[in-house]
Scaffold this motif. Structure first.
Motif, mmCIF file in Angstrom:
data_model
loop_
_atom_site.group_PDB
_atom_site.id
_atom_site.type_symbol
_atom_site.label_atom_id
_atom_site.label_comp_id
_atom_site.label_asym_id
_atom_site.label_seq_id
_atom_site.Cartn_x
_atom_site.Cartn_y
_atom_site.Cartn_z
ATOM 1 N N HIS B 310 76.249 -67.951 67.352
ATOM 2 C CA HIS B 310 76.043 -67.861 68.226
ATOM 3 C C HIS B 310 77.340 -67.056 67.750
ATOM 4 O O HIS B 310 78.507 -67.033 67.015
ATOM 5 N N GLN B 312 80.493 -67.066 69.286
ATOM 6 C CA GLN B 312 81.805 -67.734 69.884
ATOM 7 C C GLN B 312 81.793 -68.599 68.379
ATOM 8 O O GLN B 312 83.519 -69.469 68.283
ATOM 9 N N LYS B 419 75.454 -73.767 75.433
ATOM 10 C CA LYS B 419 76.070 -72.621 75.624
ATOM 11 C C LYS B 419 77.242 -71.833 76.722
ATOM 12 O O LYS B 419 78.181 -71.859 76.843
ATOM 13 N N GLN B 420 76.639 -73.196 77.740
ATOM 14 C CA GLN B 420 77.507 -73.207 78.791
ATOM 15 C C GLN B 420 79.002 -73.428 77.909
ATOM 16 O O GLN B 420 80.090 -72.715 79.164
ATOM 17 N N ARG B 423 80.405 -71.071 77.026
ATOM 18 C CA ARG B 423 81.932 -69.688 77.651
ATOM 19 C C ARG B 423 82.907 -70.527 77.636
ATOM 20 O O ARG B 423 83.313 -68.681 77.965
ATOM 21 N N THR B 424 83.184 -70.814 78.916
ATOM 22 C CA THR B 424 84.125 -71.572 78.895
ATOM 23 C C THR B 424 85.324 -71.187 77.888
ATOM 24 O O THR B 424 86.295 -70.711 78.582
ATOM 25 N N SER B 426 85.357 -69.462 75.726
ATOM 26 C CA SER B 426 85.837 -67.937 74.799
ATOM 27 C C SER B 426 86.711 -67.432 75.825
ATOM 28 O O SER B 426 86.914 -66.629 75.739
ATOM 29 N N LYS B 427 86.424 -68.047 77.218
ATOM 30 C CA LYS B 427 87.191 -67.336 78.421
ATOM 31 C C LYS B 427 88.485 -67.893 78.456
ATOM 32 O O LYS B 427 90.155 -66.909 78.013
#
Lengths: 261, 436
Positions: B310, B312, B419-420, B423-424, B426-427
């Protein structure tokens, strides 16, 4: 108690009590590869009820030094010498497994030393599979594992124990593994070679008790019953115990011994 | 009859069906005390001439089933269940060490273990030298004439450093002192330290052994494989005990001398006993230990594959990975699996890590491991936050470290949750310009 016998330091448990050789002495005789710890739940029990209990570790066993004795007959002579060295002139004997064979010899050849004799999980002869005798020499840990498997009944295999938190199987394995290398092999070979049981039993005149166990795969019930017929003494059967009855079913064993004493 | 195997023992060891009512489940003996048959019976129990129960601080029938099952699974002569893993460690130290004694301990382990040795025991005159658990030479060199035990976690928390138990056992055997190991992270399903030479095993049963996260508990497993009489280092076992008419425990109880001492001193005089209700809960967990551990291992393998690939994730640490410093020892000692704890770093540092932990929906943010449910935590701000900066560094803890205790959920659902949340994270990292 520690004494020197035949130039060897010998340990003998007295059940946590001071020992008086002039009292009502009970000598516990352990089996092949065992030690005083096999009678842990007997000698403390009786020592605290007025009996003068003493459980020596044979040379090479338990906390005793030295090397194991090679024949049942010589082991009986050793116990006679032990009695003399500790000032015991007469005693009740309690033998388990090979200890029963030693007891046959001791009670038949030294009748003046023996007032009563209790035989637990034993027989007139204890033939041992040659493969097991060899295994005890070449890979003792495997022989111990096999003996613990065959030696325990259903409660032992399920790791129950009257002492909370204790495992029969692993306690037994560690007890046997703590002996001097070669002690187990010597004991098994001595059992295998001993053939004088019927003659010795016929010569015994003191009162006897035979304790026979229903799940015993090392000295099976029918062998115990044959011993009792030869001795013509009292009989107690414990159906739900394997060979290691002194630890597996201590309440039943102690009840039978207490009535006999 | 047979020499029962692991899964059979997990279900049956320590218990035959209740003789009076035929209860197949282990009955919960919710009682403090037990009626004696007679004064003679009472005296016999107090003097340990016969087995049985007096008072539940010492023993209890439900707890005894658990203890015997644990002894059977780990290959010990006896077990003592305690209120927690920490109390299991404490009563073991209490049985072996006195003021003026010394302990050699792993430096890579649970923060409360380190604090017990570094601060609490020090106040009572017991000193500890901390060494890396995977450095047998350092362990050997730290042993002094007054050292009474070497201690370490088989799998360290949270860095998963591996103690090479057979190698360390050779050192302690030569020094005439016992090797005490915490086996919480491995359980006897993965590795049985006693078979490899360890002498005493400590468990927090709260973790994988129970597996459900509903009951605290600990245990000491007495291997029965140490000769306490070989030297004069252990007078608590080889000289008359203040209780029990001055009995010398090594002579009277042989391989079980240590467990008898723990029960008759640690449990008697300190009292960290396990409740029968908790013993029952932990027994329910133990029944499925083998099945659960297999799923823990397979889910961990899948999760590792996911994390390593992954974008991240900046780094992943697990003993099964070839870049782990103890990879060889882990694979040699634990071929069935190397544990279900993963440490990893999330790009973006502390803020991204916080965002990830707060973003997961299936995984739970809490201070525990070994639950059937997947758990996540940031050790630097929680479980190990009370350690000094030096101790943190010594324990291999970095600011971005996230500890994952992989549970038994369907692995696709777990990956989707991660995963979700990543994503948070990474933001957050992008907003702070720290994604790279």
């Amino acid at each position: 108690m520690r004494i020197t016998l035949h130039n060897t330091e010998i340990f003998a448990s007295t059940g946590g009590r001071d020992f008086d050789s002039t009292g009502n002495v009970v000598i516990f005789i352990h089996g092949s590869g065992q030690s005083h710890l096999g009678f842990m739940l007997q000698h403390r029990f009786f020592a605290n009820r007025g009996w003068q209990c003493i459980t020596p570790d044979m040379p090479g066993h338990g906390l005793s030094k030295g090397t194991a004795i090679k024949t049942v007959e010589a082991m009986a002579d050793w116990y006679a010498d032990f009695m003399q060295a500790t000032g015991i002139t007469e005693a009740t004997l309690v033998g388990h497994s090979m200890g029963g064979l030693i007891e046959l010899e001791l009670a038949s050849r030294y009748p003046h030393l023996v007032s009563k004799a209790a035989f637990i999980s034993t027989a007139l002869a204890i033939p041992v599979n040659d493969a097991l005798v060899d295994l005890a020499s070449t890979k003792e840990s495997a022989a111990i594992a096999a003996m613990m498997d065959w030696g325990h009944g259903s409660s032992g295999h399920i790791h129950e124990h009257t002492m909370p938190g204790t495992s029969h199987m692993f306690y037994g394995k560690r007890l046997m593994a703590s002996n001097t290398q070669g002690a187990l092999h010597a004991g098994l070979a001595a059992c295998n070679a001993y053939t004088n049981g019927p003659t010795a039993a016929a010569a015994i005149t003191c009162p006897t008790l035979t304790i026979v166990c229903g799940q015993d795969r090392m000295t099976p019930r029918k062998a115990g019953l044959a011993l009792n017929r030869a001795l013509d003494g009292q009989l107690v059967e414990i159906p739900h115990s394997g060979h290691m009855s002194t630890t597996e079913q201590p309440f039943d064993v102690n009840k039978a011994l207490r009535a006999f004493f | 009859m047979a020499d029962y195997k692991f899964d059979t023992l997990s279900l049956h060891a320590g218990q035959s069906p209740d003789a009076r009512f035929g209860s197949r489940a282990v009955p919960i003996h919710q009682t403090t005390s037990y009626v004696f048959d007679s004064t003679e019976h009472a005296a016999a129990l107090f003097n340990m001439e016969v087995g049985g129960h007096i008072y539940s601080r010492l023993t209890n029938p439900t707890v005894a089933v658990l203890e015997q099952r644990l002894a059977a699974l780990d290959g010990g002569v006896a077990a003592i269940a305690t209120a927690s893993g920490m109390s299991a460690l404490f009563v073991t130290v209490l049985a072996l060490c006195s003021a003026g004694d010394h302990i050699v301990s792993s430096s890579q382990m649970y923060g409360a273990n380190i604090n017990l040795f570094e601060h609490t025991l020090k106040r009572y005159g017991i000193e500890t030298t901390f060494v890396p658990p995977n450095d047998p030479t350092a362990i050997s060199q730290a042993i002094r004439p007054n050292t009474k035990m070497v201690f370490g976690e088989v799998i360290g928390n949270p860095g998963m450093d591996i103690m090479d138990v057979p190698a360390v056992a050779k050192i302690t055997e030569a020094a005439g002192i016992p090797l005490v190991v915490d086996a919480t992270f491995n359980t006897p399903w993965m590795i049985k330290p006693i078979e490899l030479g360890a002498n005493v095993v400590i468990h927090s049963l709260t973790k994988w052994m129970g597996g459900h996260g509903i009951a605290l508990g600990g245990a000491v497993i007495d291997g029965g494989n140490f000769d306490w009489g070989q030297n004069d280092k252990f007078p608590t076992l080889t000289t008359p005990h203040f209780g029990y008419q001055g009995a010398i425990l090594w002579e009277e109880f042989g391989p079980a001398a240590l467990s008898v001492r723990i029960r008759t001193e640690g449990m008697m005089n300190v009292g960290p006993c396990m409740s029968p209700q908790n013993a029952f809960y932990i027994l329910q967990g133990l029944e499925t230990l083998g099945l659960r551990m297999e799923k823990h291992m397979s889910n961990t393998a899948s999760m590792l594959d996911f994390l390593v690939n992954h974008e991240q994730i900046s780094w992943v640490k697990h003993p099964s990975l070839s870049n782990h410093p103890d990879h060889e020892a882990a694979m040699r000692l634990m071929p069935k699996g190397q544990g279900s704890i993963i440490a990893c770093g999330i790009k973006g540092g502390r803020d991204a890590g916080r965002a990830f932990i707060e973003g997961v929906q299936l995984a739970s943010h809490l201070a525990n491991v070994g639950d059937a449910k997947t758990l996540v935590i940031h050790p630097g701000s929680t479980t190990h936050s009370h350690l000094s900066a030096d101790a943190m560094a010594s324990a291999g803890l970095t600011d971005d470290l996230i500890r994952i205790s992989v549970g038994l959920e369907d692995i696709k659902d777990l990956k989707d949750d991660f995963k979700q949340s990543l994503r948070t994270a990474s933001k957050v990292a992008a907003a702070k310009g720290t994604a790279a």
